[in-house]
Design a protein around this motif. Structure first.
Motif, PDB file in Angstrom:
ATOM      1  N   LYS A 223     -13.612  -6.713   1.015  1.00 20.03           N
ATOM      2  CA  LYS A 223     -13.266  -5.881   2.173  1.00 20.03           C
ATOM      3  C   LYS A 223     -12.080  -4.969   1.852  1.00 20.03           C
ATOM      4  N   ARG A 224     -11.056  -5.524   1.209  1.00 17.95           N
ATOM      5  CA  ARG A 224      -9.875  -4.724   0.864  1.00 17.95           C
ATOM      6  C   ARG A 224     -10.227  -3.609  -0.114  1.00 17.95           C
ATOM      7  N   ILE A 225     -11.092  -3.887  -1.091  1.00 19.79           N
ATOM      8  CA  ILE A 225     -11.495  -2.858  -2.055  1.00 19.79           C
ATOM      9  C   ILE A 225     -12.302  -1.768  -1.351  1.00 19.79           C
ATOM     10  N   GLU A 226     -13.203  -2.161  -0.473  1.00 19.06           N
ATOM     11  CA  GLU A 226     -13.989  -1.168   0.264  1.00 19.06           C
ATOM     12  C   GLU A 226     -13.073  -0.253   1.078  1.00 19.06           C
ATOM     13  N   ASP A 227     -12.096  -0.837   1.751  1.00 18.04           N
ATOM     14  CA  ASP A 227     -11.155  -0.046   2.563  1.00 18.04           C
ATOM     15  C   ASP A 227     -10.245   0.812   1.687  1.00 18.04           C
ATOM     16  N   TRP A 228      -9.724   0.230   0.624  1.00 16.00           N
ATOM     17  CA  TRP A 228      -8.743   0.894  -0.245  1.00 16.00           C
ATOM     18  C   TRP A 228      -9.337   2.108  -0.947  1.00 16.00           C
ATOM     19  N   TYR A 229     -10.547   1.926  -1.505  1.00 13.43           N
ATOM     20  CA  TYR A 229     -11.169   2.980  -2.303  1.00 13.43           C
ATOM     21  C   TYR A 229     -12.241   3.774  -1.546  1.00 13.43           C
TER      22      TYR A 229
ATOM     23  N   GLN B 108      -4.067   1.663  -9.783  1.00 11.57           N
ATOM     24  CA  GLN B 108      -5.191   1.457 -10.692  1.00 11.57           C
ATOM     25  C   GLN B 108      -6.446   2.127 -10.126  1.00 11.57           C
ATOM     26  N   THR B 109      -7.326   2.546 -11.019  1.00 10.44           N
ATOM     27  CA  THR B 109      -8.593   3.122 -10.596  1.00 10.44           C
ATOM     28  C   THR B 109      -9.514   2.007 -10.103  1.00 10.44           C
ATOM     29  N   LEU B 110     -10.568   2.403  -9.410  1.00  8.78           N
ATOM     30  CA  LEU B 110     -11.573   1.442  -8.963  1.00  8.78           C
ATOM     31  C   LEU B 110     -12.143   0.684 -10.150  1.00  8.78           C
ATOM     32  N   GLU B 111     -12.417   1.391 -11.232  1.00  5.37           N
ATOM     33  CA  GLU B 111     -12.980   0.753 -12.421  1.00  5.37           C
ATOM     34  C   GLU B 111     -12.043  -0.311 -12.988  1.00  5.37           C
ATOM     35  N   GLN B 112     -10.750  -0.025 -13.045  1.00  5.09           N
ATOM     36  CA  GLN B 112      -9.781  -0.988 -13.571  1.00  5.09           C
ATOM     37  C   GLN B 112      -9.697  -2.235 -12.690  1.00  5.09           C
TER      38      GLN B 112
ATOM     39  N   TRP C  42       0.822  -1.213   0.000  1.00  2.22           N
ATOM     40  CA  TRP C  42       0.000   0.000   0.000  1.00  2.22           C
ATOM     41  C   TRP C  42       0.855   1.261   0.000  1.00  2.22           C
ATOM     42  N   LYS C  43       2.063   1.179   0.576  1.00  3.04           N
ATOM     43  CA  LYS C  43       2.936   2.357   0.619  1.00  3.04           C
ATOM     44  C   LYS C  43       3.380   2.777  -0.781  1.00  3.04           C
ATOM     45  N   ASP C  44       3.402   1.818  -1.709  1.00  3.68           N
ATOM     46  CA  ASP C  44       3.808   2.079  -3.090  1.00  3.68           C
ATOM     47  C   ASP C  44       2.616   2.068  -4.045  1.00  3.68           C
ATOM     48  N   GLY C  45       1.414   2.144  -3.498  1.00  2.26           N
ATOM     49  CA  GLY C  45       0.220   2.145  -4.339  1.00  2.26           C
ATOM     50  C   GLY C  45      -0.132   0.789  -4.903  1.00  2.26           C
ATOM     51  N   LYS C  46       0.353  -0.306  -4.274  1.00  3.32           N
ATOM     52  CA  LYS C  46       0.075  -1.665  -4.762  1.00  3.32           C
ATOM     53  C   LYS C  46      -1.042  -2.303  -3.945  1.00  3.32           C
ATOM     54  N   LEU C  47      -2.020  -2.811  -4.647  1.00  2.32           N
ATOM     55  CA  LEU C  47      -3.101  -3.583  -4.049  1.00  2.32           C
ATOM     56  C   LEU C  47      -2.852  -5.024  -4.477  1.00  2.32           C
ATOM     57  N   VAL C  48      -2.496  -5.892  -3.521  1.00  2.00           N
ATOM     58  CA  VAL C  48      -2.045  -7.245  -3.845  1.00  2.00           C
ATOM     59  C   VAL C  48      -2.962  -8.276  -3.195  1.00  2.00           C
ATOM     60  N   PHE C  49      -3.386  -9.252  -3.990  1.00  4.15           N
ATOM     61  CA  PHE C  49      -4.190 -10.372  -3.512  1.00  4.15           C
ATOM     62  C   PHE C  49      -3.454 -11.661  -3.838  1.00  4.15           C
ATOM     63  N   LYS C  50      -3.383 -12.561  -2.870  1.00  7.31           N
ATOM     64  CA  LYS C  50      -2.762 -13.874  -3.102  1.00  7.31           C
ATOM     65  C   LYS C  50      -3.725 -14.952  -2.625  1.00  7.31           C
ATOM     66  N   ASN C  51      -4.321 -15.651  -3.566  1.00 11.02           N
ATOM     67  CA  ASN C  51      -5.254 -16.737  -3.278  1.00 11.02           C
ATOM     68  C   ASN C  51      -6.343 -16.286  -2.302  1.00 11.02           C
ATOM     69  N   ALA C  52      -6.874 -15.100  -2.516  1.00 12.26           N
ATOM     70  CA  ALA C  52      -7.847 -14.500  -1.602  1.00 12.26           C
ATOM     71  C   ALA C  52      -9.272 -14.916  -1.947  1.00 12.26           C
ATOM     72  N   SER C  53     -10.100 -15.023  -0.928  1.00 11.91           N
ATOM     73  CA  SER C  53     -11.523 -15.279  -1.135  1.00 11.91           C
ATOM     74  C   SER C  53     -12.193 -13.989  -1.603  1.00 11.91           C
ATOM     75  N   PHE C  54     -13.379 -14.120  -2.163  1.00 12.12           N
ATOM     76  CA  PHE C  54     -14.084 -12.932  -2.625  1.00 12.12           C
ATOM     77  C   PHE C  54     -14.372 -11.993  -1.455  1.00 12.12           C
ATOM     78  N   GLN C  55     -14.750 -12.523  -0.322  1.00 15.07           N
ATOM     79  CA  GLN C  55     -15.060 -11.663   0.824  1.00 15.07           C
ATOM     80  C   GLN C  55     -13.839 -10.860   1.260  1.00 15.07           C
ATOM     81  N   SER C  56     -12.672 -11.462   1.214  1.00 16.06           N
ATOM     82  CA  SER C  56     -11.437 -10.761   1.536  1.00 16.06           C
ATOM     83  C   SER C  56     -11.147  -9.673   0.508  1.00 16.06           C
ATOM     84  N   VAL C  57     -11.337  -9.988  -0.768  1.00 12.39           N
ATOM     85  CA  VAL C  57     -11.123  -9.026  -1.851  1.00 12.39           C
ATOM     86  C   VAL C  57     -12.102  -7.860  -1.687  1.00 12.39           C
TER      87      VAL C  57
END
Length: 121
Positions: free
Chosen positions: A68-74, A97-101, A51-66
């Motif tokens: 939550k992270r999108i809600e917090d991030w954006y 990346q933008t929310l749309e991307q 996040w410090k470098d503007g990276k949003l990273v998911f590794k084998n994440a469930s949809f619920q985890s994804v």
């Protein structure tokens, strides 16, 4: 979680004693006060600190985890009409990346449609 250098962490146990642990880069410590137990583990630098470098990273994440992270991030709220299971693992890295991307990639991977409402400039 330690990104660089060394960090000494002192944690109490249930017997009132203290334990000192030295953490190095890519190491983290999780502490349970209820159990008086500290657990050291390694972590993926991009996934935890990207996040410090503007990276949003998911590794084998469930949809619920994804979700939550999108809600917090954006700073958005995601509402769903779909009631099926979206628990397959999802791995991706988005840099500045933008929310749309991001939503395009996630929607394609999980196989759903989305729309963005009430977007204010």
């Amino acid at each position: 979680a330690v990104a660089e250098g060394k960090v000494a962490v002192t944690t109490p146990d249930l017997g009132g004693n203290s334990l000192q642990t030295i953490l190095l880069p890519t190491q983290a410590l999780t502490y349970s006060a209820a159990k008086g137990l500290a657990t050291m583990h390694s972590f993926d630098m991009d996934e935890v600190l990207g996040w410090k470098d503007g990276k949003l990273v998911f590794k084998n994440a469930s949809f619920q985890s994804v979700r939550k992270r999108i809600e917090d991030w954006y700073g958005v709220e995601i509402r769903m009409e779909y009631t099926g299971s979206l628990e397959q693992g999802f791995s991706a890295t988005y840099q500045r990346q933008t929310l749309e991307q991001v939503m395009e990639g996630i929607a394609f991977s999980f196989g759903f449609k989305y729309q963005i409402n009430n977007r204010y400039a």
